[in-house]
Every structure is written in C-alpha cells, then in structure tokens.
Design an enzyme around this catalytic site. Structure first.
Site, PDB file in Angstrom:
ATOM      1  N   LYS A 270      26.075  68.745  81.045  1.00 25.06           N
ATOM      2  CA  LYS A 270      27.498  68.654  81.406  1.00 25.06           C
ATOM      3  C   LYS A 270      27.808  69.649  82.523  1.00 25.06           C
ATOM      4  O   LYS A 270      27.662  70.853  82.348  1.00 25.06           O
ATOM      5  CB  LYS A 270      28.366  68.941  80.172  1.00 25.06           C
ATOM      6  CG  LYS A 270      29.864  69.092  80.476  1.00 25.06           C
ATOM      7  CD  LYS A 270      30.693  69.303  79.209  1.00 25.06           C
ATOM      8  CE  LYS A 270      32.143  69.652  79.534  1.00 25.06           C
ATOM      9  NZ  LYS A 270      32.970  69.875  78.324  1.00 25.06           N
ATOM     10  N   ASP A 275      37.261  73.545  83.629  1.00 24.00           N
ATOM     11  CA  ASP A 275      37.965  72.626  82.737  1.00 24.00           C
ATOM     12  C   ASP A 275      39.375  73.152  82.454  1.00 24.00           C
ATOM     13  O   ASP A 275      39.573  74.004  81.593  1.00 24.00           O
ATOM     14  CB  ASP A 275      37.168  72.479  81.430  1.00 24.00           C
ATOM     15  CG  ASP A 275      37.795  71.448  80.490  1.00 24.00           C
ATOM     16  OD1 ASP A 275      38.722  70.735  80.916  1.00 24.00           O
ATOM     17  OD2 ASP A 275      37.334  71.365  79.331  1.00 24.00           O
ATOM     18  N   LYS A 282      45.005  72.919  78.923  1.00 27.81           N
ATOM     19  CA  LYS A 282      44.636  73.941  77.938  1.00 27.81           C
ATOM     20  C   LYS A 282      45.713  75.012  77.876  1.00 27.81           C
ATOM     21  O   LYS A 282      46.251  75.418  78.901  1.00 27.81           O
ATOM     22  CB  LYS A 282      43.302  74.597  78.338  1.00 27.81           C
ATOM     23  CG  LYS A 282      42.101  73.731  78.075  1.00 27.81           C
ATOM     24  CD  LYS A 282      40.809  74.516  78.190  1.00 27.81           C
ATOM     25  CE  LYS A 282      39.611  73.588  78.030  1.00 27.81           C
ATOM     26  NZ  LYS A 282      39.520  72.977  76.695  1.00 27.81           N
ATOM     27  N   ASP A 292      31.992  75.853  81.857  1.00 31.56           N
ATOM     28  CA  ASP A 292      31.867  74.498  81.293  1.00 31.56           C
ATOM     29  C   ASP A 292      30.765  73.685  81.982  1.00 31.56           C
ATOM     30  O   ASP A 292      30.581  72.502  81.700  1.00 31.56           O
ATOM     31  CB  ASP A 292      33.224  73.778  81.376  1.00 31.56           C
ATOM     32  CG  ASP A 292      33.440  72.805  80.219  1.00 31.56           C
ATOM     33  OD1 ASP A 292      32.707  72.894  79.217  1.00 31.56           O
ATOM     34  OD2 ASP A 292      34.339  71.945  80.335  1.00 31.56           O
ATOM     35  N   ASP A 351      41.451  66.324  78.042  1.00 28.41           N
ATOM     36  CA  ASP A 351      40.610  67.515  77.825  1.00 28.41           C
ATOM     37  C   ASP A 351      39.268  67.154  77.169  1.00 28.41           C
ATOM     38  O   ASP A 351      38.370  67.984  77.095  1.00 28.41           O
ATOM     39  CB  ASP A 351      41.381  68.535  76.973  1.00 28.41           C
ATOM     40  CG  ASP A 351      40.802  69.931  77.072  1.00 28.41           C
ATOM     41  OD1 ASP A 351      39.919  70.151  77.925  1.00 28.41           O
ATOM     42  OD2 ASP A 351      41.244  70.810  76.294  1.00 28.41           O
ATOM     43  N   GLU A 353      36.919  65.569  78.414  1.00 29.12           N
ATOM     44  CA  GLU A 353      36.359  65.034  79.662  1.00 29.12           C
ATOM     45  C   GLU A 353      34.838  65.081  79.681  1.00 29.12           C
ATOM     46  O   GLU A 353      34.195  64.283  80.364  1.00 29.12           O
ATOM     47  CB  GLU A 353      36.927  65.799  80.865  1.00 29.12           C
ATOM     48  CG  GLU A 353      36.221  67.123  81.211  1.00 29.12           C
ATOM     49  CD  GLU A 353      36.258  68.174  80.103  1.00 29.12           C
ATOM     50  OE1 GLU A 353      37.142  68.091  79.232  1.00 29.12           O
ATOM     51  OE2 GLU A 353      35.383  69.075  80.097  1.00 29.12           O
ATOM     52  N   ARG A 355      32.608  64.355  77.438  1.00 28.93           N
ATOM     53  CA  ARG A 355      31.964  63.149  76.900  1.00 28.93           C
ATOM     54  C   ARG A 355      32.083  61.976  77.878  1.00 28.93           C
ATOM     55  O   ARG A 355      31.241  61.081  77.853  1.00 28.93           O
ATOM     56  CB  ARG A 355      32.554  62.814  75.521  1.00 28.93           C
ATOM     57  CG  ARG A 355      33.996  62.450  75.513  1.00 28.93           C
ATOM     58  CD  ARG A 355      34.624  62.558  74.134  1.00 28.93           C
ATOM     59  NE  ARG A 355      34.830  63.953  73.726  1.00 28.93           N
ATOM     60  CZ  ARG A 355      35.369  64.316  72.565  1.00 28.93           C
ATOM     61  NH1 ARG A 355      35.752  63.403  71.680  1.00 28.93           N
ATOM     62  NH2 ARG A 355      35.515  65.595  72.264  1.00 28.93           N
TER      63      ARG A 355
HETATM   64  N1  BES Z   1      34.984  72.400  77.486  1.00 25.98           N
HETATM   65  C1  BES Z   1      35.680  72.126  76.295  1.00 25.98           C
HETATM   66  C2  BES Z   1      34.978  72.630  75.030  1.00 25.98           C
HETATM   67  C3  BES Z   1      34.810  74.109  74.885  1.00 25.98           C
HETATM   68  C4  BES Z   1      35.675  74.848  74.090  1.00 25.98           C
HETATM   69  C5  BES Z   1      33.748  74.766  75.454  1.00 25.98           C
HETATM   70  C6  BES Z   1      35.487  76.188  73.911  1.00 25.98           C
HETATM   71  C7  BES Z   1      33.554  76.123  75.283  1.00 25.98           C
HETATM   72  C8  BES Z   1      34.429  76.845  74.506  1.00 25.98           C
HETATM   73  C9  BES Z   1      35.876  70.608  76.137  1.00 25.98           C
HETATM   74  O1  BES Z   1      35.960  69.878  77.291  1.00 25.98           O
HETATM   75  C10 BES Z   1      37.153  70.429  75.420  1.00 25.98           C
HETATM   76  O2  BES Z   1      38.158  70.776  75.960  1.00 25.98           O
HETATM   77  N2  BES Z   1      37.087  69.894  74.222  1.00 25.98           N
HETATM   78  C11 BES Z   1      38.224  69.663  73.431  1.00 25.98           C
HETATM   79  C12 BES Z   1      38.078  68.295  72.823  1.00 25.98           C
HETATM   80  C13 BES Z   1      39.302  67.775  72.155  1.00 25.98           C
HETATM   81  C14 BES Z   1      40.397  67.514  73.162  1.00 25.98           C
HETATM   82  C15 BES Z   1      38.928  66.499  71.452  1.00 25.98           C
HETATM   83  C16 BES Z   1      38.266  70.730  72.351  1.00 25.98           C
HETATM   84  O3  BES Z   1      37.211  71.144  71.872  1.00 25.98           O
HETATM   85  O4  BES Z   1      39.340  71.194  72.027  1.00 25.98           O
HETATM   86 ZN    ZN Z   2      35.023  70.711  78.972  1.00 27.76          ZN
HETATM   87 ZN    ZN Z   3      37.969  69.740  78.035  1.00 31.71          ZN
END
Ligand code: BES
Ligand code: ZN
Ligand code: ZN
Length: 504
Positions: A270, A275, A282, A292, A351, A353, A355
């Site tokens: 990834k 992000d 966020k 990220d 968010d 993104e 996947r």
């Molecule tokens: N990049 C984040 C995940 C992340 C969180 C990485 C903390 C490192 C530390 C990912 O893109 C994300 O934002 N995931 C969301 C998914 C949700 C919206 C289903 C999450 O984990 O909150």
């Molecule tokens: Zn991310």
């Molecule tokens: Zn994200």
C-alpha cells in the site's frame, strides 16, 4: 563499513566489544577479559552479570596492548532470541555513536558466545545489523549538517575475531547483516520522509534507482498509463489530489540460475503517501499518515534485499501509490467507482482507501503474473492496531500452509504476526445494495477482518494469498525519535520467509 574476520588481533582496534551470555562459562570469559584489560578479575565477575541489555565499559590499562583503549561488555542474557541480540547491539551503537571510533572489533573468541556455528552466525549478523541501524539519524531535513559518525565513514571497519572454522560463517553473516541494515535505513528514510517530499512520483524514482543499482527491473506507470491500464480504483482515490499517482511494477530474478523453474512470489504494498481520510476526513492523528506508504516501502526494501542476496527465486513487487486528499473533485461517500477487476465498488467511506488501491494491485498481480504466492503488506486499519497494538501485525491467509511458514518466519525474526480469521461469516459487511461490493460497513467491529474480506474479493480465487495488516507495526516508538518513526517492519520477516522458500 568494511567487514573483516580474523583468528586473532595483530594490532588491536581502539575499541573491542565482547557479547556475553549468562551461563556457567561467564566467569571464565570475564577473567580472560580482565587480564586483557589489565584489571582485577573479581571487579568484573562481581560487577557484570550478563543480564540482557546490561552494558559495561572498561578503560583499558594494559601496557602491552597500548592500541586498545576501551572495552565494552554487552550482556545477552541466558537464552536470547535473535531479535533480542539485535536490540542489544542496536541500543549499544545508538547510545555510543558519537564516541565510537571508525575501527572497532567484535570478539567472539574470548567470550562465551563462540561454541556453535549457529550462534556465531546469529551474533555476527545481529552485531553488524544492529551496529549500523543504531547509527540511523532521523534529522533528514535539518540544515545544520552534523559531523557524520565515524563508523559511517568510508574507511570504517568492523573486525570480527572467531575460531578458524567460523571465519567464513561470521564474515558472510555480518555482510548480510550490513546489507539488510543499509536497506532498512533507506526504508526508514522514505517512511519518515514527509509527504511533500515523498510523493508517488518520488517512490517511483526510488524504485528505478534501487533497481538499477541492485539489479531488478522497474516500470513506473504514470497517470495516463494508469488510465490506459484501467486501474480505476487507484485513479478514484487519486481524484482529490494535485499530485499524480504512480503504479510501480518491479521484477527480480537471480543473475544466474539453472533452467529449473523458480518459485514465483508476488508482493503488493500500500503506497498512500498521505492519508487525510479524504472527505471522510480524519479527526485524529493525521500527522502519522505520512507513514501510510509503509507497506510500499517494505515491498521496495524486500525487492532490494532479495537482489542483494541474489536469492534463487522470481519476485514481483507491485506498488499502487497516491495521496488520499480532499478537493472538490475527490470521491464522495456513496460514490460508485470501477476497478481493474471490473467489479464496481460503493465507496461508503473515503478513509477506507487502502483497500481500494490494493484491490487494483492484487488483481493486476494475479492477471499479469499469476504467481505461486501473493502477499500484500498494508497499513490498512486502525482496528488492527486496536486488536494487536504496536507489537504484532495481523495475518490473514487463505492457505494454512503459507500462514504457518509466515508465522515461523515471524517467530525467527521477532517481527511478530498474529493470525486472524478470514471466515465468510464476515463477508456480509462488504455487501452493497447498489454495487458489486462496498468498502466499509459502518460497523466499527472486526474492521481488520472485514478489510481483509474486501481484499479477498480481488484476488480472483488465488489459493495462496496472505494479507499483512501492518498499521500498528510500520511506525512506532524507538530510540531514534521523540515521536513515532519508521520500523522497517516486514523486511526481515519476508527476507527470512523468502530465504526459507529458496532453500526448499
Ligand atoms: N491508513 C489508515 C489505517 C491506519 C490507522 C494506519 C492507524 C496506521 C495507523 C486507513 O486508511 C484507514 O483510515 N482506515 C480506516 C478504515 C475505516 C474507515 C473502515 C480506519 O482504520 O479507521
Ligand atoms: Zn490509509
Ligand atoms: Zn484511510
């Protein structure tokens, strides 16, 4: 840094390091070291117990060895793992990097660390790797150029003293430790780099440069080519960003190999260079999201190490890379987008993104290379961090044989993995009313598993796929920094896995 091995010192280096295990031969080893230093043996045997991470320094007063100025004793404990040994050397080097001279010696002969070939190998590799990593400097954007540390200079050398029968083992192991450390530091640099510098284009340039230097092929597709390829999900995530996306395809095969077909392994990382969350913006800890692209960086690092070690296998590394930003043109929650696979995706949350871009990367890998094994690495979900914290990554795998091998490598390297399920019971969360699939369910429960189920829909029934959710392990606390910083997680883990695979 030059690695040398010898059976005894002609002229002593000014600094000598003795790693010591906590066992019944400790007293004996300490007595010999005391004699070398010209000090009373009981001072050492009562003062140093070789506890894990115990460190002792002695200013040498031996008139017959005037070159030798200082000796360090490093405690390894009774039965340390290779990761613990590595940690000992890394902390040692980090704490002493400003005073260590350009020439140091590692004595594995006078210590009690010597008897077995496996031990020599582990200690020599960990020493070289840890000593170099301990010199990592996080201040890459500071204008006041610091005097570089002596051990990073051109003429720096590490001399390892072992028994004759082990010199080659020690030399090769230390060389490998250094090779891996150099790549790890390069990857730290990329992940710690800020997103205005480390753009998708920059990652592409790094891949090209690394490929040219270490001998693997790299193709970087730009935005127009990505449109032609039909990587629609990657393009959708990129829509809110002024920085164009890249799609990086790397391919390594050893320079010389017999005609027998090599195992073919495909990796996907990834590569979100920042992000923001997109319109589902966020609200906390956004500053960490320069990391990220930790999965992408790990994939680049693994390609580089495989090429350096000339592993006998065929390796493909794929990096879809873009920023996830906010703009009037950005994708909106409820938008339906297309993907490389042709499946339509309802974007319930912008968010989620990672996947989306991985979906395109995975399908691309399957259709164009059809490797024996597919592994993706991604800082994918905060939910995985909730489950496992910063100490282990989540492992999702549709082949238990593959999972077992990865778990074994995790145990051997200390880059921990914990397996989580891929049961179809979780698939419902990805069902969309309007499109083929959706990227988010609205439920905060089991988010890491649901994300894995989403990815599974894009591997086109491949039967040996593993997904590593490294959200908690890619970026963490360390001695380098007051804030969080890159860990290089995945490089040692997958290098070990690939080595085991190559060994049959
Ligand atoms: N990049 C984040 C995940 C992340 C969180 C990485 C903390 C490192 C530390 C990912 O893109 C994300 O934002 N995931 C969301 C998914 C949700 C919206 C289903 C999450 O984990 O909150
Ligand atoms: Zn991310
Ligand atoms: Zn994200």
């Amino acid at each position: 840094m030059l690695i040398q091995t010898a059976n005894s010192f002609g002229t002593y280096p000014p600094v000598l390091i003795f790693p010591l295990f906590q066992n019944e031969t400790l007293t004996n080893a300490l007595s010999k070291i005391a004699a070398l230093c010209g000090i009373d043996a009981t001072l050492l045997t009562t003062g140093f117990k070789a506890e894990l991470k115990e460190m002792h320094q002695i200013y040498v007063v031996n008139r017959r060895k005037p070159e030798l100025k200082k000796v360090y004793l490093l405690g390894l404990g009774a039965n340390p793992s290779s990761a613990e040994i590595l940690d000992v050397f890394r902390s040692f080097a980090h704490r002493n990097k400003t005073t260590l001279p350009s020439s140091i010696g590692l004595d594995l002969l006078t210590t009690n660390a010597t008897q077995r070939k496996e031990t020599i190998k582990t200690v020599a590799e960990a020493a070289a790797n840890g000593i170099l990593l301990g010199h990592y400097n996080i201040g890459q954007y500071k204008t006041n150029a610091k005097t570089p540390y002596a051990l990073l200079s051109e003429e720096a050398s590490l001399t390892i003293i072992t028994g004759k029968q082990f010199t080659e083992t020690a030399n090769n192991a230390a060389r490998k430790g250094l090779d891996i450390a150099q790549t790890q530091m390069y990857i730290f640099h990329l992940v710690n780099g800020s997103s205005n510098h480390v753009t998708p284009t920059h990652i592409g340039e790094c891949a090209i440069e690394s490929g040219a230097r270490h001998g693997f092929q790299v193709t970087v597709y730009d935005k127009i080519q990505i449109q032609t390829l039909g990587l629609h999900a990657l393009l959708a995530v990129n829509r809110g960003s002024e920085t164009p996306p890249t799609f990086i395809v790397m391919e390594y095969q050893p320079k010389q190999h017999s005609n027998k077909t090599l195992p073919k392994i495909g990796l996907v990382g990834k590569g979100i260079t920042f992000d923001t969350g997109g319109l589902s913006i966020k609200t906390a800890n956004m500053q960490y999201m320069k990391s990220d692209m930790g999965g992408a960086a790990a994939v680049l690092g693994i390609m580089e190490v495989a090429a350096k070690l000339q592993l006998p296998l065929h390796l493909i590394g794929i990096i879809p890379s873009t920023e996830n930003s906010v703009d009037a043109t950005a994708i909106k929650p409820s938008d339906v987008i297309n993907s490389y696979s042709g499946k339509t995706i309802e974007v319930d949350n912008t968010d989620a993104e990672g996947r989306l871009i991985l979906a395109d990367g995975l399908t691309y890998l399957k259709r164009n290379f059809n490797p024996d094994v597919m592994i993706d690495l991604a800082t994918l979900t905060g939910n995985c961090v909730m489950a496992l914290g910063y100490k282990a990554a989540g492992l999702f795998c549709n082949s238990q044989a593959l999972a077992d091998k990865l778990l074994q490598s995790a145990g051997a390297t200390g880059e921990r993995l914990w397996q989580l399920p891929l049961w179809d019971a979780y698939k419902k969360e990805t069902q969309s009313d309007v499109a083929d699939i959706k990227n988010h369910s609205g439920s905060p429960l089991a988010g890491a598993i649901v994300a894995a189920k989403f990815l599974e829909a894009f591997i086109e029934n491949h039967t040996a796929w593993a997904h590593l959710d490294i959200a908690g392990t890619a970026f963490g606390d360390s001695e380098y920094s007051n804030a969080k910083s890159a860990t290089g997680y995945g490089i040692r883990l997958l290098t070990h896995y690939l080595e085991q695979l190559a060994a049959g």
